[in-house]
Write a protein that holds these residues in place. Structure first.
Motif, PDB file in Angstrom:
ATOM      1  N   HIS A 186      -1.929  50.949  71.288  1.00  0.00           N
ATOM      2  CA  HIS A 186      -2.813  51.079  72.440  1.00  0.00           C
ATOM      3  C   HIS A 186      -3.895  52.122  72.174  1.00  0.00           C
ATOM      4  O   HIS A 186      -3.724  52.998  71.331  1.00  0.00           O
ATOM      5  CB  HIS A 186      -2.004  51.494  73.674  1.00  0.00           C
ATOM      6  N   PRO A 187      -4.968  52.067  72.945  1.00  0.00           N
ATOM      7  CA  PRO A 187      -5.956  53.142  72.824  1.00  0.00           C
ATOM      8  C   PRO A 187      -5.330  54.475  73.221  1.00  0.00           C
ATOM      9  O   PRO A 187      -4.406  54.510  74.029  1.00  0.00           O
ATOM     10  CB  PRO A 187      -7.042  52.755  73.841  1.00  0.00           C
TER      11      PRO A 187
ATOM     12  N   HIS B   4      -9.027  44.830  75.354  1.00  0.00           N
ATOM     13  CA  HIS B   4      -7.612  45.188  75.252  1.00  0.00           C
ATOM     14  C   HIS B   4      -6.941  45.131  76.625  1.00  0.00           C
ATOM     15  O   HIS B   4      -5.852  44.566  76.774  1.00  0.00           O
ATOM     16  CB  HIS B   4      -7.460  46.584  74.657  1.00  0.00           C
TER      17      HIS B   4
ATOM     18  N   CYS C 160      -3.464  43.663  78.036  1.00  0.00           N
ATOM     19  CA  CYS C 160      -2.400  44.669  78.085  1.00  0.00           C
ATOM     20  C   CYS C 160      -2.211  45.216  79.506  1.00  0.00           C
ATOM     21  O   CYS C 160      -2.926  46.127  79.923  1.00  0.00           O
ATOM     22  CB  CYS C 160      -2.725  45.809  77.128  1.00  0.00           C
TER      23      CYS C 160
ATOM     24  N   CYS D 223      -1.836  49.149  79.866  1.00  0.00           N
ATOM     25  CA  CYS D 223      -3.056  49.965  79.866  1.00  0.00           C
ATOM     26  C   CYS D 223      -3.891  49.707  81.112  1.00  0.00           C
ATOM     27  O   CYS D 223      -4.552  50.613  81.616  1.00  0.00           O
ATOM     28  CB  CYS D 223      -3.883  49.712  78.600  1.00  0.00           C
TER      29      CYS D 223
HETATM   30 ZN   LIG Z   1      -2.466  48.840  75.955  1.00  0.00          ZN
END
Ligand SMILES: [Zn+2]
Lengths: 216, 177
Positions: free
Chosen positions: A6-7, A31, A35, A38
């Motif tokens: 993940h970021p 993303h 996701c 997130c």
């Molecule tokens: Zn994520």
């Protein structure tokens, strides 16, 4: 889909704040569409923005609200429609305007040595660099350091570097200190969206590869 | 506030909208000016933000956060739009989970209010160095590297301060839903 990379939370915070540069935002946006974890974090971080805004000293607004109400009443249609989406797609919805709906329809430009790319246009004010990169199976990604932050979102296939394995939906969040040399999966190769904070370094990266091969 | 938005959505209730406008337009204007907009542009963007609230009231639901959070995201996106002007890339963080909502269940409204007030509390209790980077990010619109330049700090320090702030915020709201 099993997203494991993940970021960084500081990247998500900057995104929620509206301070992430345009190119990097595109990757985070893609993303988040894939996701839910997130997406939830960003929602919490947006509450921070709400809380900060709430605490600001109000500045009187000149125009009277009834006028705005009048204009609002003219704009009568309530927006309840779902946006048009393409059913048969492997591109996250927020990226479709940029990339198109299907990865198979992308018209790649060859960079040579098993690497193709498509530079994506940013707004005039946008800084940085955003492009799709396709790397043939088993091929090393272009070797480079980073000029500022760099975010990579895997869209198809996978790659591996010293930090781990990256599959569809995963994001590699690297800053300028990171040196890495990802290798595309030997079976599937890899298609990814790469955003870089700085244009020059990234261009020189491609400049290095492109020059001897296509005389660009 | 969530209730006001629902009233606007359900029947174009202009009294509800007037209250929303009076509460939020001056704060959105303040936010825009804080981010460097001149008063005229800030005014425009504040008007535009509230018009968007009117138009999109039907899309508001609790998964978009409290009313003030939702309005913050609209203001933030309009500002980014304005900065990007002739724009190929307009897809903004608001995302595409835009489903029409029915009235928000009262318990969710309560949870959102609770979340907002906890976030508010954490923000006031952050150590100054963390609170500084958060505010530079949200209210000055600076990227990580711009914050590092401004504070003459290594990028890594800026990021780790943001991470620490984030952890505290997250812990504060973790048990909610
Ligand atoms: Zn994520």
């Amino acid at each position: 889909m099993n997203i494991t990379q993940h970021p960084d939370s500081s990247t998500l915070m900057s995104y929620a704040a509206g301070s992430l540069t345009e190119a990097l935002s595109a990757v985070v946006c893609g993303h988040i569409a894939m996701c839910p974890a997130c997406a939830r974090e960003v929602r919490t971080l947006e509450a921070v923005g709400g809380a900060l805004m709430e605490r600001l000293d109000p500045v009187p607004v000149q125009q009277q609200s009834p006028l705005v109400i009048l204009r609002a009443a003219e704009a009568d249609n309530f927006d309840r429609a779902m946006p048009d989406t393409v059913a048969d797609t492997d591109v996250p919805v927020p990226l479709q305007r940029l990339v198109g709906a299907r990865l198979d329809d992308i018209r790649w430009r060859r960079l040579g040595m098993g690497v193709w790319h498509v530079p994506l246009r940013l707004s005039r004010a946008g800084e940085g660099d955003l492009r799709l990169l396709r790397v043939a199976p088993g091929q090393a990604m272009p070797d480079h350091g980073h000029g500022g932050a760099e975010l990579t979102l895997i869209l198809r296939g996978s790659y591996r570097d010293v930090f781990g394995d990256y599959h569809r939906g995963d994001v590699a969040d690297l800053d300028s200190e990171a040196e890495h040399r990802p290798i595309a999966d030997p079976e599937t190769g890899c298609i990814c969206l790469i955003a870089s904070e700085q244009r020059a370094r990234f261009k020189s990266l491609f400049g290095r590869i492109v020059q001897p091969l296509s005389g660009l | 506030m969530a209730e006001l938005i629902n009233r606007v959505a359900a029947r174009g209730d202009s009294e509800a909208f007037r209250q929303l406008f009076q509460t939020f337009a001056p704060r959105v204007k303040s936010y825009m000016m804080r981010l460097g907009a001149d008063p005229t542009t800030a005014e425009e963007l504040a008007q535009e933000t509230l018009l968007t609230v009117w138009r999109k009231a039907g899309l508001y639901s609790s998964d978009k956060g409290s009313a003030v959070t939702w309005i913050f995201t609209i203001a933030r996106n309009l500002r980014i739009d304005r900065l990007r002007r002739d724009v190929p890339w307009q897809e903004l963080p608001e995302g595409h989970d835009e489903e029409a909502s029915n009235d928000m269940p009262p318990d969710e409204v309560v949870v959102e209010r609770e979340r907002q007030s906890r976030v508010q509390d954490v923000l006031t209790s952050l150590p100054p160095d963390q609170s500084e980077v958060v505010s530079l990010s949200y209210l000055e619109g600076l990227s990580h590297s711009e914050i590092a330049d401004r504070l003459k700090l290594p990028l890594g320090t800026v990021k780790s301060r943001m991470r620490l702030a984030y952890q505290k915020i997250r812990e504060a709201v973790e048990d909610l839903k």
